[in-house]
Design an enzyme around this catalytic site. Sequence first.
Site, PDB file in Angstrom:
ATOM      1  N   GLN A   1       4.394 -23.468   8.675  1.00 60.74           N
ATOM      2  CA  GLN A   1       5.317 -24.367   7.997  1.00 60.74           C
ATOM      3  C   GLN A   1       6.191 -25.045   9.032  1.00 60.74           C
ATOM      4  O   GLN A   1       6.746 -24.391   9.909  1.00 60.74           O
ATOM      5  CB  GLN A   1       6.185 -23.604   6.995  1.00 60.74           C
ATOM      6  CG  GLN A   1       7.164 -24.499   6.250  1.00 60.74           C
ATOM      7  CD  GLN A   1       7.821 -23.796   5.080  1.00 60.74           C
ATOM      8  OE1 GLN A   1       7.222 -22.933   4.456  1.00 60.74           O
ATOM      9  NE2 GLN A   1       9.052 -24.170   4.768  1.00 60.74           N
ATOM     10  N   GLY A   2       6.292 -26.390   8.949  1.00 66.13           N
ATOM     11  CA  GLY A   2       7.107 -27.154   9.869  1.00 66.13           C
ATOM     12  C   GLY A   2       8.164 -27.940   9.132  1.00 66.13           C
ATOM     13  O   GLY A   2       8.385 -27.761   7.930  1.00 66.13           O
ATOM     14  N   ALA A   3       8.814 -28.847   9.862  1.00 68.77           N
ATOM     15  CA  ALA A   3       9.910 -29.620   9.284  1.00 68.77           C
ATOM     16  C   ALA A   3       9.410 -30.645   8.275  1.00 68.77           C
ATOM     17  O   ALA A   3      10.124 -31.005   7.337  1.00 68.77           O
ATOM     18  CB  ALA A   3      10.688 -30.318  10.395  1.00 68.77           C
ATOM     19  N   GLU A   4       8.169 -31.129   8.467  1.00 66.82           N
ATOM     20  CA  GLU A   4       7.658 -32.205   7.618  1.00 66.82           C
ATOM     21  C   GLU A   4       6.666 -31.737   6.560  1.00 66.82           C
ATOM     22  O   GLU A   4       6.388 -32.456   5.612  1.00 66.82           O
ATOM     23  CB  GLU A   4       6.981 -33.275   8.494  1.00 66.82           C
ATOM     24  CG  GLU A   4       7.931 -34.021   9.403  1.00 66.82           C
ATOM     25  CD  GLU A   4       8.922 -34.897   8.644  1.00 66.82           C
ATOM     26  OE1 GLU A   4       8.530 -35.506   7.632  1.00 66.82           O
ATOM     27  OE2 GLU A   4      10.087 -34.961   9.060  1.00 66.82           O
TER      28      GLU A   4
ATOM     29  N   LYS B   1       3.558 -28.351   5.342  1.00 67.65           N
ATOM     30  CA  LYS B   1       2.919 -27.048   5.482  1.00 67.65           C
ATOM     31  C   LYS B   1       1.455 -27.217   5.849  1.00 67.65           C
ATOM     32  O   LYS B   1       0.815 -28.187   5.442  1.00 67.65           O
ATOM     33  CB  LYS B   1       3.018 -26.268   4.162  1.00 67.65           C
ATOM     34  CG  LYS B   1       4.437 -25.913   3.739  1.00 67.65           C
ATOM     35  CD  LYS B   1       4.420 -25.155   2.411  1.00 67.65           C
ATOM     36  CE  LYS B   1       5.837 -24.813   1.968  1.00 67.65           C
ATOM     37  NZ  LYS B   1       5.853 -24.086   0.670  1.00 67.65           N
TER      38      LYS B   1
ATOM     39  N   LYS C   1      -3.110 -30.210   5.338  1.00 67.18           N
ATOM     40  CA  LYS C   1      -1.722 -30.526   5.670  1.00 67.18           C
ATOM     41  C   LYS C   1      -1.078 -31.147   4.437  1.00 67.18           C
ATOM     42  O   LYS C   1      -1.534 -32.172   3.935  1.00 67.18           O
ATOM     43  CB  LYS C   1      -1.651 -31.503   6.843  1.00 67.18           C
ATOM     44  CG  LYS C   1      -0.234 -31.870   7.248  1.00 67.18           C
ATOM     45  CD  LYS C   1      -0.229 -32.774   8.472  1.00 67.18           C
ATOM     46  CE  LYS C   1       1.179 -33.144   8.884  1.00 67.18           C
ATOM     47  NZ  LYS C   1       1.188 -33.985  10.108  1.00 67.18           N
TER      48      LYS C   1
ATOM     49  N   ASP D   1       5.014 -37.214  19.093  1.00 70.35           N
ATOM     50  CA  ASP D   1       5.413 -35.803  19.219  1.00 70.35           C
ATOM     51  C   ASP D   1       4.508 -35.104  20.228  1.00 70.35           C
ATOM     52  O   ASP D   1       3.851 -34.111  19.906  1.00 70.35           O
ATOM     53  CB  ASP D   1       5.345 -35.116  17.850  1.00 70.35           C
ATOM     54  CG  ASP D   1       6.000 -33.739  17.853  1.00 70.35           C
ATOM     55  OD1 ASP D   1       6.788 -33.449  18.782  1.00 70.35           O
ATOM     56  OD2 ASP D   1       5.720 -32.944  16.930  1.00 70.35           O
TER      57      ASP D   1
END
Length: 232
Positions: free
Chosen positions: A6-9, A11, A25, A130
Amino acid sequence: MELLKQGAEGKLYIGTYKGKRCLVKERFEKKYRHPALDRQLTRQRIKAEQKAFQRCAAAGLSTPELYGVDLEGRKIFMEYLQQSKTAKEFIDEQTVAGCRASESPLLKKLAEEIGRMVGVLHRNNLVHGDLTTSNVLLDPVEKSAAEANGTEWPYRLVTIDFGLSHFSDNVENKGVDLYVLERAILSAHSQLPELFGMILETYRVHNTNRCEETIAKFEEVRARGRKRTMVG
Protein backbone atom coordinates in the site's frame (compact mmCIF):
# COMPACT_ATOMS: atom_id res chain seq x y z
CA MET A 1 -7.11 -10.45 -4.23
CA GLU A 2 -4.05 -10.59 -1.98
CA LEU A 3 -2.77 -7.21 -0.80
CA LEU A 4 0.92 -6.89 -1.66
CA LYS A 5 1.71 -3.25 -0.89
CA GLN A 6 0.00 0.00 0.00
CA GLY A 7 1.35 3.41 -1.02
CA ALA A 8 0.28 7.03 -0.94
CA GLU A 9 -1.64 6.82 -4.22
CA GLY A 10 -3.01 3.31 -4.23
CA LYS A 11 -2.76 -0.37 -3.39
CA LEU A 12 -1.02 -3.25 -5.15
CA TYR A 13 -2.65 -6.66 -5.15
CA ILE A 14 -1.83 -10.06 -6.57
CA GLY A 15 -4.90 -11.07 -8.53
CA THR A 16 -5.99 -12.57 -11.83
CA TYR A 17 -6.81 -11.19 -15.27
CA LYS A 18 -8.60 -13.48 -17.72
CA GLY A 19 -7.34 -16.48 -15.78
CA LYS A 20 -3.72 -15.23 -15.57
CA ARG A 21 -1.99 -14.36 -12.29
CA CYS A 22 -1.21 -10.68 -12.36
CA LEU A 23 -0.44 -7.53 -10.41
CA VAL A 24 -3.39 -5.20 -9.85
CA LYS A 25 -2.86 -1.52 -9.08
CA GLU A 26 -5.89 0.20 -7.60
CA ARG A 27 -5.98 3.98 -7.13
CA PHE A 28 -7.55 5.39 -3.98
CA GLU A 29 -10.59 7.60 -4.01
CA LYS A 30 -9.48 10.96 -2.57
CA LYS A 31 -12.20 11.91 -0.09
CA TYR A 32 -11.09 15.56 0.07
CA ARG A 33 -11.98 16.04 -3.60
CA HIS A 34 -15.39 16.46 -5.14
CA PRO A 35 -16.38 12.95 -6.38
CA ALA A 36 -16.76 14.06 -10.01
CA LEU A 37 -13.37 15.81 -9.99
CA ASP A 38 -11.71 12.86 -8.29
CA ARG A 39 -13.17 10.46 -10.87
CA GLN A 40 -11.97 12.68 -13.75
CA LEU A 41 -8.44 13.10 -12.36
CA THR A 42 -8.11 9.39 -11.61
CA ARG A 43 -9.18 8.46 -15.14
CA GLN A 44 -6.61 10.93 -16.53
CA ARG A 45 -3.81 9.46 -14.39
CA ILE A 46 -4.68 5.88 -15.38
CA LYS A 47 -4.75 6.84 -19.06
CA ALA A 48 -1.39 8.65 -18.68
CA GLU A 49 0.07 5.57 -17.01
CA GLN A 50 -1.27 3.38 -19.82
CA LYS A 51 0.38 5.66 -22.41
CA ALA A 52 3.69 5.51 -20.49
CA PHE A 53 3.71 1.71 -20.86
CA GLN A 54 3.12 2.07 -24.60
CA ARG A 55 5.78 4.76 -25.05
CA CYS A 56 8.36 2.74 -23.13
CA ALA A 57 7.67 -0.25 -25.36
CA ALA A 58 8.07 1.94 -28.45
CA ALA A 59 11.40 3.24 -27.07
CA GLY A 60 12.68 -0.31 -26.51
CA LEU A 61 12.52 -0.25 -22.70
CA SER A 62 11.22 -3.14 -20.62
CA THR A 63 8.15 -2.75 -18.41
CA PRO A 64 5.76 -5.32 -17.00
CA GLU A 65 3.34 -6.36 -19.72
CA LEU A 66 0.17 -4.30 -19.51
CA TYR A 67 -2.86 -6.61 -19.58
CA GLY A 68 -5.67 -4.10 -19.31
CA VAL A 69 -7.28 -1.23 -17.43
CA ASP A 70 -10.62 -0.76 -15.67
CA LEU A 71 -11.33 2.98 -15.58
CA GLU A 72 -14.53 2.61 -13.57
CA GLY A 73 -12.88 0.28 -11.07
CA ARG A 74 -9.72 2.48 -10.93
CA LYS A 75 -7.51 -0.52 -11.69
CA ILE A 76 -4.55 -1.39 -13.89
CA PHE A 77 -3.76 -5.07 -14.57
CA MET A 78 -0.17 -5.94 -15.39
CA GLU A 79 2.35 -8.76 -15.45
CA TYR A 80 3.50 -10.02 -12.05
CA LEU A 81 7.28 -10.55 -12.13
CA GLN A 82 7.48 -12.88 -9.17
CA GLN A 83 11.18 -13.73 -9.56
CA SER A 84 12.36 -10.13 -9.82
CA LYS A 85 14.00 -8.00 -7.15
CA THR A 86 14.25 -4.22 -6.89
CA ALA A 87 17.48 -2.43 -7.70
CA LYS A 88 17.43 -1.27 -4.08
CA GLU A 89 17.41 -4.86 -2.83
CA PHE A 90 20.20 -5.77 -5.23
CA ILE A 91 22.37 -2.82 -4.16
CA ASP A 92 21.76 -3.62 -0.49
CA GLU A 93 22.89 -7.22 -1.09
CA GLN A 94 26.09 -5.99 -2.73
CA THR A 95 26.90 -3.45 -0.03
CA VAL A 96 26.33 -6.00 2.74
CA ALA A 97 29.04 -8.01 0.98
CA GLY A 98 31.33 -4.96 1.33
CA CYS A 99 31.37 -3.97 -2.35
CA ARG A 100 32.20 -0.43 -3.47
CA ALA A 101 30.34 0.74 -6.57
CA SER A 102 33.50 1.65 -8.48
CA GLU A 103 35.12 -1.71 -7.68
CA SER A 104 32.15 -4.03 -8.22
CA PRO A 105 31.50 -5.23 -11.79
CA LEU A 106 27.86 -5.95 -10.86
CA LEU A 107 27.23 -2.49 -9.41
CA LYS A 108 29.01 -0.86 -12.36
CA LYS A 109 26.80 -2.82 -14.74
CA LEU A 110 23.69 -1.85 -12.79
CA ALA A 111 24.70 1.83 -12.91
CA GLU A 112 25.19 1.54 -16.68
CA GLU A 113 21.77 -0.07 -17.11
CA ILE A 114 20.00 2.55 -15.00
CA GLY A 115 21.81 5.33 -16.87
CA ARG A 116 20.76 3.79 -20.19
CA MET A 117 17.16 3.45 -19.03
CA VAL A 118 16.85 7.06 -17.83
CA GLY A 119 18.71 8.33 -20.89
CA VAL A 120 16.31 6.54 -23.25
CA LEU A 121 13.31 7.82 -21.28
CA HIS A 122 14.48 11.42 -21.58
CA ARG A 123 15.59 11.05 -25.18
CA ASN A 124 11.99 10.14 -25.94
CA ASN A 125 10.59 12.99 -23.79
CA LEU A 126 9.31 10.61 -21.11
CA VAL A 127 9.54 11.97 -17.56
CA HIS A 128 9.12 9.22 -14.98
CA GLY A 129 8.28 11.46 -12.02
CA ASP A 130 9.41 9.06 -9.29
CA LEU A 131 12.82 7.68 -10.17
CA THR A 132 14.10 5.60 -7.27
CA THR A 133 15.94 2.29 -7.00
CA SER A 134 12.66 0.82 -5.68
CA ASN A 135 11.00 1.59 -9.03
CA VAL A 136 13.52 -0.40 -11.06
CA LEU A 137 13.28 -4.19 -11.15
CA LEU A 138 15.97 -6.72 -12.01
CA ASP A 139 14.19 -9.59 -13.70
CA PRO A 140 16.28 -12.77 -14.12
CA VAL A 141 16.89 -13.98 -17.65
CA GLU A 142 17.93 -17.44 -18.76
CA LYS A 143 21.69 -17.94 -18.75
CA SER A 144 21.61 -18.83 -22.45
CA ALA A 145 19.91 -15.51 -23.26
CA ALA A 146 22.54 -13.58 -21.32
CA GLU A 147 25.32 -15.43 -23.12
CA ALA A 148 23.64 -14.78 -26.48
CA ASN A 149 23.80 -11.06 -25.69
CA GLY A 150 27.52 -11.41 -24.97
CA THR A 151 27.18 -10.58 -21.28
CA GLU A 152 27.28 -12.29 -17.91
CA TRP A 153 24.67 -9.87 -16.61
CA PRO A 154 21.77 -12.23 -15.82
CA TYR A 155 18.98 -9.63 -15.62
CA ARG A 156 16.83 -7.36 -17.71
CA LEU A 157 16.06 -3.97 -16.23
CA VAL A 158 12.32 -3.35 -15.87
CA THR A 159 10.92 0.11 -15.19
CA ILE A 160 7.81 0.28 -13.00
CA ASP A 161 5.38 2.71 -11.35
CA PHE A 162 4.39 5.34 -13.91
CA GLY A 163 1.80 6.93 -11.62
CA LEU A 164 3.52 10.34 -11.81
CA SER A 165 4.88 10.03 -15.34
CA HIS A 166 4.18 12.45 -18.16
CA PHE A 167 5.26 13.30 -21.70
CA SER A 168 7.38 16.46 -21.81
CA ASP A 169 10.27 17.97 -23.76
CA ASN A 170 10.89 20.48 -20.95
CA VAL A 171 14.50 20.17 -19.72
CA GLU A 172 13.56 21.37 -16.23
CA ASN A 173 11.13 18.46 -15.84
CA LYS A 174 13.90 16.08 -16.88
CA GLY A 175 16.37 17.85 -14.59
CA VAL A 176 13.98 17.35 -11.67
CA ASP A 177 13.73 13.67 -12.65
CA LEU A 178 17.51 13.38 -12.30
CA TYR A 179 17.47 15.30 -9.02
CA VAL A 180 14.81 12.97 -7.57
CA LEU A 181 16.97 9.99 -8.56
CA GLU A 182 20.10 11.50 -7.00
CA ARG A 183 18.28 12.29 -3.74
CA ALA A 184 16.80 8.78 -3.64
CA ILE A 185 20.23 7.19 -4.11
CA LEU A 186 21.94 9.41 -1.52
CA SER A 187 19.14 8.64 0.94
CA ALA A 188 18.80 4.90 0.38
CA HIS A 189 22.45 4.14 -0.50
CA SER A 190 24.49 6.73 1.38
CA GLN A 191 27.42 4.30 1.56
CA LEU A 192 27.76 4.52 -2.25
CA PRO A 193 28.02 8.27 -2.97
CA GLU A 194 29.74 7.60 -6.31
CA LEU A 195 26.84 5.56 -7.70
CA PHE A 196 24.82 8.46 -9.12
CA GLY A 197 27.87 9.85 -10.92
CA MET A 198 28.37 6.47 -12.58
CA ILE A 199 24.72 6.48 -13.67
CA LEU A 200 25.09 10.00 -15.08
CA GLU A 201 28.07 8.95 -17.23
CA THR A 202 25.96 6.42 -19.15
CA TYR A 203 22.97 8.75 -19.17
CA ARG A 204 25.04 11.23 -21.20
CA VAL A 205 25.67 8.55 -23.81
CA HIS A 206 22.03 7.56 -24.26
CA ASN A 207 20.22 10.88 -23.95
CA THR A 208 20.95 12.58 -27.26
CA ASN A 209 18.04 14.99 -26.84
CA ARG A 210 19.35 18.27 -25.32
CA CYS A 211 21.36 16.28 -22.80
CA GLU A 212 23.73 19.05 -21.67
CA GLU A 213 20.81 21.46 -21.19
CA THR A 214 19.08 18.85 -19.06
CA ILE A 215 22.17 18.27 -16.91
CA ALA A 216 22.68 22.03 -16.50
CA LYS A 217 19.06 22.30 -15.36
CA PHE A 218 19.58 19.36 -12.99
CA GLU A 219 22.55 21.17 -11.42
CA GLU A 220 20.43 24.30 -11.09
CA VAL A 221 17.64 22.35 -9.39
CA ARG A 222 20.20 20.70 -7.09
CA ALA A 223 21.59 24.12 -6.13
CA ARG A 224 18.07 25.34 -5.30
CA GLY A 225 17.52 22.23 -3.19
CA ARG A 226 20.73 22.82 -1.25
CA LYS A 227 19.80 26.44 -0.67
CA ARG A 228 16.41 25.42 0.74
CA THR A 229 18.12 22.92 3.01
CA MET A 230 20.54 25.56 4.34
CA VAL A 231 17.79 28.13 4.88
CA GLY A 232 15.51 25.52 6.45
